[in-house]
Structure formats: structure tokens, C-alpha cells
Design a protein around this motif. Structure first.
Motif, short mmCIF file in Angstrom:
data_model
loop_
_atom_site.label_atom_id
_atom_site.label_comp_id
_atom_site.label_asym_id
_atom_site.label_seq_id
_atom_site.Cartn_x
_atom_site.Cartn_y
_atom_site.Cartn_z
N SER A 95 0.81 -1.24 0.09
CA SER A 95 0.09 -0.07 0.05
C SER A 95 0.63 1.31 0.07
CB SER A 95 -1.03 0.05 1.20
OG SER A 95 -0.25 -0.06 2.42
N MET A 96 1.99 1.07 0.63
CA MET A 96 2.83 2.42 0.83
C MET A 96 3.53 2.63 -0.53
SD MET A 96 3.75 4.74 2.77
CE MET A 96 3.85 6.05 1.64
N VAL A 97 3.81 1.56 -1.29
CA VAL A 97 4.56 1.79 -2.68
C VAL A 97 3.54 2.64 -3.60
CG1 VAL A 97 5.37 0.65 -4.62
CG2 VAL A 97 5.94 -0.18 -2.34
N LEU A 98 2.09 2.09 -3.38
CA LEU A 98 1.41 2.80 -4.22
C LEU A 98 1.02 4.19 -4.14
CD1 LEU A 98 -1.56 -0.09 -4.55
CD2 LEU A 98 0.09 0.70 -6.19
N TYR A 116 0.15 13.01 0.37
CA TYR A 116 0.53 12.16 0.81
C TYR A 116 0.40 11.41 2.17
CZ TYR A 116 4.81 9.77 3.20
OH TYR A 116 5.49 8.99 3.93
N MET A 117 0.06 12.30 3.02
CA MET A 117 -0.53 11.79 4.38
C MET A 117 -1.52 11.32 4.40
SD MET A 117 2.41 11.77 6.19
CE MET A 117 1.42 11.16 7.76
N SER A 118 -2.63 12.20 3.44
CA SER A 118 -4.02 11.65 3.54
C SER A 118 -4.13 10.14 2.86
CB SER A 118 -4.67 12.93 2.64
OG SER A 118 -4.85 13.92 3.18
N LEU A 119 -3.38 10.03 1.66
CA LEU A 119 -3.45 8.78 1.13
C LEU A 119 -2.73 7.74 2.18
CD1 LEU A 119 -2.12 9.49 -2.27
CD2 LEU A 119 -4.44 9.10 -1.76
N ARG A 120 -1.86 7.96 2.99
CA ARG A 120 -1.54 6.87 4.07
C ARG A 120 -2.58 6.61 5.05
NH1 ARG A 120 4.23 8.44 6.74
NH2 ARG A 120 3.56 6.55 7.97
N THR A 121 -3.42 7.59 5.29
CA THR A 121 -4.44 7.29 6.24
C THR A 121 -5.49 6.40 5.56
OG1 THR A 121 -3.95 9.31 7.31
CG2 THR A 121 -6.02 8.51 7.88
N MET A 122 -5.92 6.80 4.41
CA MET A 122 -7.01 6.10 3.57
C MET A 122 -6.50 4.72 3.59
SD MET A 122 -7.97 9.02 0.67
CE MET A 122 -9.09 7.85 -0.14
N SER A 123 -5.42 4.27 3.08
CA SER A 123 -4.81 3.12 3.05
C SER A 123 -5.00 2.19 4.21
CB SER A 123 -3.32 2.86 2.67
OG SER A 123 -2.54 3.37 3.65
N GLY A 124 -5.00 2.90 5.51
CA GLY A 124 -5.13 2.03 6.71
C GLY A 124 -6.44 1.71 7.21
N PHE A 125 -7.36 2.76 6.62
CA PHE A 125 -8.97 2.63 6.80
C PHE A 125 -9.35 1.76 5.98
CE2 PHE A 125 -9.56 7.06 8.45
CZ PHE A 125 -10.34 6.96 9.70
#
Length: 507
Positions: free
Chosen positions: A452-455, A483-492
């Protein structure tokens, strides 16, 4: 294809997003779980923020030398921190999870042995004349064994593995940075004709000497976190950073060493932290394994390679942002450096919750206690959101008046005023992103974290190039917010879909 999408959506409906934020009225409840989180998270947060705060103090001292020196050290700190993260992040995260699992299994084994001893004692009481045999050899042996369980040093193979890997990686990092300093700085936008090159090379080369101590100390912090002991790393870090703060003005101004003095002070503080932690760890853990196979290096390397991919993606995004800021000039880099240090220092407060979530979740999954796993994930995410909102308000108010602490350059201050709103507003998003990292690592969900982090990185890198070229300094901060918003969305997404280790939520 549409059947697969429908099936995924159907499964998502069985795992409502509200599971993450259930029982919100209990977010501050002082129950057993709340106290356990607080006892781990609070000292961990203080320890994690101590080093960035020391770097901020370095930045404040250096800022009074000049804007060029401030920008130069900013580039060097960005390089050192991002190269360090490539080794540190996988090592610490894996160590915490593995030590927590091994410690949980070891304690359960000891509990079973103690139950066996209790049964033996009950059997002895069925033997005639037992009243006259209270001091029998059998009872003495049992009492001795109980004392051994309480006082013997623990056998945790992951602790030994972490120290071996940390020491080797620290030496490799030091040699790499020392011999490649000029090339790396050129890549970061500090060219041969730049006035930033000389002070940047001085600071980076000297600070690289502390890389082995940094890797070892953080590996040992990972071990202590696995034991749910975050107080010991806190005390060691405070002592080291206090030494750094005292040595900074002495070496920089009294001995007139300038930026070199700041680097030397930081290196001394890191070795002091390592010595303290090693002394304390040797009292709790048997660090000499019976054999090389007992080190479980293969297990570390397999999972570490996954997190290495993840941390390279994270590192590249932040390093690229610093490089793009440096290419805009020393004024932009100086402003970016101050804003970035504040951004990271405050966001790391949420990492304390991530550490607590990881340690408790790793233990819960080892016991297959899924109720506690769900409750822990919910609680730390709720606390992370609240913390982010509080930090957002605090920074919006304080940084309007405190920005002059870091520099008196009018041009740098003007750019800082453009970056501060982004630093403040993104705090809730940052807090959730960091806490989700801890939740995923506690569930040993390393593969998903890496992929997920690579994407996320691919999208973020494109945003950085496009927005920095069109909007300059502000564009860099917009891209970092994305960038930080996408990291959060991947966790959700992972928990919402009830996939991977969270599949039990769909049962």
C-alpha cells in the motif's frame, strides 16, 4: 470483474467502518485497557519527540549563526534522518512485534509451569504426615523454581538478533554517508558552487560517526517496547538529549566550532543513550544466544525486506520534498527545514499511541484474543484523532508568535508563514496515519503495509513534481498533505474490508 467488485462491497458491508470508532464515549475511560495504553504511550511519545526537539534546539542555535548555515544543516539533517529511517524503521518495528510475541509466549509457558508446580504441591498435601514435612527437599526445590521464574534473565532471541543487525547496519550507514556525503548533497540540490556545501558536508560527515549508536539505541528501544516498557528508553533519551543541549552552546560558541560543534554534541549524546540502554537491557535479557541459528536472522530479514520496501517509499517522498525545496534556494530550504522539523516533532506524539497499539496488539494476536485486538485498535485510533485535533489548534495559535525563535531572517519568516497552516491543519491526518502504522505492525501485516505504501508513494511523487513546479514552496506542502491523506486512507481500507489479519471481523 464486476462480480469481484460486488463481492468486495458485500463483504465491506459486513465490517462497518464504525467498528474503528465504536464506544467513543469510552475514549478517555480509565479502564484496564486505557491505563495500559497510557502507561506505554505517554513515555513512548516523550521519548520519540525528545530527539526531534533536540534537533529543533540545534536548529535554533544554528539559525543565529546565519541563514546559509541553517539551510545547510537542514539538508544534512534531512539526509541523515532519511537514510537512518531506511534501516531504523524496519528494525524497530519488527523487533517490537517479535519481542512482544516471544515474551507473551514465554510468560504463558512459565504460567503453565507454575500451575504444574502448584498441582505438585497439592499432591504432596495428600501424602500422610505432610504437616511435619514443610521443609522437605521437594518443597524447597519448588520454591526455588518459583524464585527463578521471577528473577532470571529472559531468553528472547529477537533481542539478540536486533542488536546484531543494528550494529552492522549502523557501521554500513556511517561508512556510506562519510564517503558519499558530497554526492548525496549534490543530489539534494547543494551544488559545488553553493555556499551551503561546506557547512553541510561538515555537519553530515561528523554526525554520521554517531550512526552505529543511533541504530543500536533504537534497536534496544524496540526490545523495551516489546516488553511494554517505554519508561527506560525515555529516561535514557532524556539524559542523552540534555547532554546534547548543554554541549551545543559550549562547542558552537565557546570553542567556536559552529555547525561542527552541533554535530559533535549530537554524536556524544547518542553514544551516551546507547550505553545506558545496553546496561539496562543486559540486566533483563540474556543477550548471548546458544547458537547462531537461535538468532532467527532469516525471520528478521524476510519481514524486514517488506518493511524496507515500505520505508524506502516513505523516505523517497520526504527526501524528494526536501530536495525540491533546496532547489528553490537557501531561503526556501531554511523555511522548509523549520516547518518540517515542527511537522515531524508534533506528529511523532501520535507515534507513542502507535507503539502502544503495536505492543498490545502483537500480544493479543499471539493469544488469539480478537476482542482485545478490536478494542485496542478502536481506542488508539480514537485517541490519535483527538490528539491530532488538539495539536492542530495548538500549532495554529502558538506558531504565529514563536516562529522568530528559529530565525530572524525576514524572507525565511515570510515563507514559514505560508507553510505553518499546512503543518497545523494536517495534524489529525498525520496522527491517524502514524497510529494505523502501529495497528498494522501489531497485526504483523507487513506485506500489506509495504504494498500500500508503494502505491501511495507513486501518486505522491507525481504530485510533488507537478505541484512544486507550478506552485513552488506552497505546492510542496500541498503534495505532502496529499501524501499523508493517502497513507491514512490505506489504513482505513484494510480494516474496513476486513481482510488479512482482520478477517475475523467478518465472522
Amino acid at each position: 470483474m464486476w462480480n469481484a467488485v460486488f463481492h468486495l462491497w458485500k463483504n465491506m458491508g459486513k465490517v462497518p467502518l464504525s467498528v474503528i470508532f465504536r464506544d467513543t464515549r469510552n475514549v478517555f475511560k480509565k479502564d484496564e485497557l486505557g491505563l495500559e495504553i497510557a502507561q506505554i504511550a505517554f513515555p513512548a511519545a516523550l521519548a520519540l519527540t525528545a530527539d526531534p526537539i533536540a534537533s529543533l534546539i540545534d536548529t535554533a542555535f544554528i539559525g543565529h549563526i546565519g541563514a546559509v548555515e541553517l539551510a545547510a544543516v537542514g539538508v544534512s539533517i534531512a539526509v541523515f534522518n532519511q537514510v537512518s529511517r531506511i534501516a531504523i524503521f524496519p528494525l524497530v518495528s519488527i523487533t517490537t512485534s517479535f519481542v512482544a510475541e516471544e515474551d507473551t509466549v514465554g510468560r504463558r509457558t512459565n504460567e503453565n509451569l507454575e500451575k504444574g508446580l502448584a498441582i505438585d504441591n497439592e499432591m504432596e498435601e495428600l501424602i500422610p504426615h505432610i504437616d511435619s514435612m514443610h521443609n522437605s527437599p521437594s518443597r524447597t526445590v519448588n520454591n526455588t523454581k518459583n524464585m527463578e521464574f521471577e528473577h532470571e534473565r529472559r531468553h528472547i532471541p529477537s533481542a539478540s538478533s536486533a542488536l546484531v543487525i543494528g550494529g552492522v547496519l549502523g557501521l554500513i550507514q556511517a561508512l556510506f554517508l562519510i564517503f558519499s556525503a558530497k554526492s548525496i548533497l549534490n543530489f539534494m540540490g547543494v551544488n559545488s558552487g553553493s555556499p551551503m556545501l561546506a557547512p553541510a558536508m561538515q555537519y553530515l560527515t561528523l554526525r554520521s560517526l554517531g550512526a552505529p549508536a543511533v541504530l543500536l539505541s533504537l534497536a534496544m528501544q524496540g526490545v523495551f517496547r516489546g516488553f511494554k516498557d517505554t519508561k527506560t528508553p525515555l529516561y535514557a533519551t532524556i539524559l542523552g538529549d540534555v547532554a546534547n543541549i548543554i554541549l551545543d552552546p559550549i562547542l558552537m560558541f565557546v570553542f567556536r566550532l559552529g555547525v561542527s560543534g552541533a554535530a559533535i554534541a549530537h554524536v556524544i549524546s547518542q553514544y551516551l543513550i546507547s550505553v545506558i540502554l545496553l546496561w539496562r537491557l543486559m540486566r533483563k535479557v540474556d543477550l548471548l544466544p546458544p547458537s547462531i541459528k537461535d538468532l532467527q536472522l532469516g525471520r528478521f530479514l524476510r519481514n524486514g525486506s517488506l518493511l524496507l520496501v515500505r520505508v524506502i517509499a516513505v523516505t523517497f517522498c520526504v527526501t524528494l520534498a526536501a530536495s525540491l525545496a533546496a532547489r528553490l534556494g537557501s531561503t526556501s530550504m531554511a523555511a522548509f527545514q523549520v516547518c518540517l522539523q515542527i511537522w515531524l516533532a508534533t506528529s511523532l506524539l501520535a507515534d507513542g499511541l502507535a507503539v502502544a497499539g503495536q505492543a498490545i496488539l502483537a500480544s493479543a494476536f499471539a493469544k488469539k484474543d480478537y476482542d482485545k485486538a478490536t478494542a485496542t485498535a478502536s481506542r488508539v485510533l480514537q485517541l490519535g484523532l483527538v490528539l491530532g485535533l488538539v495539536l492542530s489548534v495548538f500549532l495554529l495559535v502558538v506558531l504565529q508568535y514563536a516562529s522568530r525563535v528559529f530565525t530572524k531572517d525576514v524572507n525565511v519568516l515570510q515563507l514559514m508563514n505560508l507553510g505553518i497552516p499546512f503543518v497545523a491543519v494536517t495534524q489529525p491526518i498525520n496522527a491517524l496515519a502514524f497510529v494505523f502504522d502501529g495497528v498494522n505492525f501489531g497485526a504483523s501485516d507487513f506485506a500489506y503495509s509495504a504494498c500500500s505504501m508503494v502505491l501511495v508513494a507513486i501518486v505522491s511523487i507525481l504530485c510533488l513534481f507537478i505541484l512544486s513546479s507550478s506552485l513552488g514552496f506552497i505546492g510542496i506542502w500541498i503534495a505532502l498533505s496529499i501524501y499523508m491523506s493517502l497513507r491514512t486512507m490505506s489504513g482505513f481500507w484494510r480494516i474496513w474490508t476486513g481482510s488479512g489479519p482482520w478477517s475475523f471481523l467478518r465472522a
